[in-house]
Design an enzyme around this catalytic site. Structure first.
Site, PDB file in Angstrom:
ATOM      1  N   ASP A  51     -11.642 -25.643 -14.397  1.00 21.22           N
ATOM      2  CA  ASP A  51     -10.361 -26.024 -14.176  1.00 21.22           C
ATOM      3  C   ASP A  51      -9.707 -25.263 -16.144  1.00 21.22           C
ATOM      4  O   ASP A  51      -8.603 -25.886 -16.223  1.00 21.22           O
ATOM      5  CB  ASP A  51      -9.537 -26.437 -13.373  1.00 21.22           C
ATOM      6  CG  ASP A  51      -9.371 -25.729 -12.336  1.00 21.22           C
ATOM      7  OD1 ASP A  51      -9.641 -24.587 -12.313  1.00 21.22           O
ATOM      8  OD2 ASP A  51      -8.901 -26.981 -11.166  1.00 21.22           O
ATOM      9  N   ASP A  66     -10.377 -20.246  -7.112  1.00 12.87           N
ATOM     10  CA  ASP A  66      -9.880 -19.687  -8.452  1.00 12.87           C
ATOM     11  C   ASP A  66     -10.493 -19.882  -9.530  1.00 12.87           C
ATOM     12  O   ASP A  66      -9.461 -19.736 -10.349  1.00 12.87           O
ATOM     13  CB  ASP A  66      -9.334 -21.518  -8.012  1.00 12.87           C
ATOM     14  CG  ASP A  66      -9.046 -22.149  -6.960  1.00 12.87           C
ATOM     15  OD1 ASP A  66      -9.185 -21.808  -5.485  1.00 12.87           O
ATOM     16  OD2 ASP A  66      -7.967 -23.402  -6.647  1.00 12.87           O
TER      17      ASP A  66
HETATM   18  N1  GLY Z   1      -6.735 -24.189  -7.854  1.00 15.21           N
HETATM   19  C1  GLY Z   1      -6.543 -25.394  -7.021  1.00 15.21           C
HETATM   20  C2  GLY Z   1      -5.070 -25.023  -5.846  1.00 15.21           C
HETATM   21  O1  GLY Z   1      -4.418 -23.936  -6.106  1.00 15.21           O
HETATM   22  O2  GLY Z   1      -4.698 -25.456  -5.819  1.00 15.21           O
END
Ligand code: GLY
Length: 369
Positions: free
Chosen positions: A94, A151
């Protein structure tokens, strides 16, 4: 562009001009708001994956208003995020969300050289997570060496940027390999996508799917559908391969079929019908992804669907009052685990609502590009 969107944007700027002062005074990175306060992330301190959305929102509002307060507030938190480079251990895939919307935005919008360096540093961290068996590793736990998650399609945007900035195709080549693995392993016949697929870290062979933040194995976690939709649309924009556009279109078709009659989005499209569990984060993200798709295809049908979602959010779940620091209500972090928030304001919902409105008004700062 309907003037209700211009009005809503101005109201967002007005509200954040007041409530962001509270975050600045407390020196925190807001994750959600409740009882008149901003609340920092529940896990991992300033390395928590959502940290970039606050500066991202501030940069969008700076683009809208030119008010230096928003730029300074974005940089306050941008500095806190680059300080996390030194802790390193908690950073994961992330870094795309975290640094593209903070340092990446600063570099793009102001030409700040240090921010450009920080963006490339973050892109190198993301490259360091690439397993040549064919995927970018999501998380750091030793038992999760083979985990890839949907994601990550959004995090690839950091790699597109890095290739463009440096002229070095390594970054986009890596993004392409990961996107192809995601296409092969995550996209299902019905146009839905899995949240987590575990791959053999030695060979890249599929091991199993995990339900992740959704309702059950094989179900359709709505936010994961939104990440896939927007992420594949961006992959098509930056890598130009038709197969990514086709994937985004299939995911979009499936997504819009499941939007509730009031324009809101259930947390999981397969959740029991008697369960009232909404996740407006999914709707706000999809409202941006659908507009991206509309731009890419010239098909106004997707803009209409984005309007339907945005209108649902504004009509039913926008809190303009002073008792709450943020705006979008009924955001749900995870179907089964309420630890990070259920039916509450979570800041990145406000980010994507603002981005959706900026897009409608032709003012988007284009932070993913
Ligand atoms: N990327 C983690 C979520 O969307 O909770």
């Amino acid at each position: 562009m309907p003037s209700r969107y211009e009005d809503a944007l101005n109201r967002i700027a007005d509200k954040f001009r007041v409530t962001a002062e509270k975050a600045a005074k407390e020196g925190i990175i807001p994750y959600k708001s409740a009882e008149g306060k901003w609340i920092a992330s529940p896990y991992d301190g300033n390395s928590w994956w959502t940290g970039g959305f606050w500066p991202g929102l501030m940069w969008q509002l700076w683009t809208l208003t030119g008010d230096g307060f928003f730029r300074d507030e974005a940089r306050r938190v941008g500095q806190m995020l680059t300080d996390e480079f030194r802790t390193f251990q908690k950073l994961n895939h992330d870094v795309g969300f975290m640094y593209l919307l903070s340092a990446g935005a600063d570099a793009k919008l102001t030409g700040n050289e240090q921010a450009r360096t920080d963006t490339l540093h973050a892109a190198s961290l993301l490259m360091g997570r690439f397993n040549p068996a064919g995927f970018i590793r999501a998380w750091n736990e030793p038992e999760r060496t083979g985990y890839a998650i949907i994601d990550c399609m959004m995090n690839l945007a950091l790699l597109y940027r890095a290739s463009r900035e440096t002229g070095d195709p390594r970054f986009r080549n890596t993004a392409r390999i990961h996107a192809d693995t995601t296409l092969r392993e995550f996209l299902r016949e019905d146009g839905s996508v899995s949240h987590i697929v575990e791959l053999d870290p030695a060979t890249g062979a599929r091991v199993r799917e995990h339900p992740g933040q959704g309702y059950a194995p094989g179900s359709q976690w709505s936010r994961g559908q939104a990440w896939g939709l927007y992420g594949f649309a961006l992959a098509y924009r930056h890598l130009g391969e038709q197969r990514y556009l086709e994937a985004a279109l299939r995911i979009a078709d499936n997504f819009v079929k499941h939007v509730r009659p009031d324009g809101l989005t259930d947390c999981d499209f397969c959740q029991p019908p008697e369960e009232e569990r909404i996740d407006n984060l999914a709707g706000a993200i999809a409202a941006c992804g659908l507009q991206e798709l509309s731009q890419l295809t010239g098909d106004a049908r997707w803009t209409k669907q984005a309007e339907r979602l945005t209108d649902g959010l504004l009509e039913h779940c926008a809190d303009w009052g002073e008792a709450r620091c943020g705006i979008l209500t009924h955001c749900t972090a995870s179907y089964h685990d309420d630890g990070a928030g259920r039916h509450t304001n979570i800041l990145y919902g406000d980010y994507f609502l603002a981005e959706a409105l900026m897009r409608f008004c032709g003012k988007d700062a284009e932070l993913w590009n």
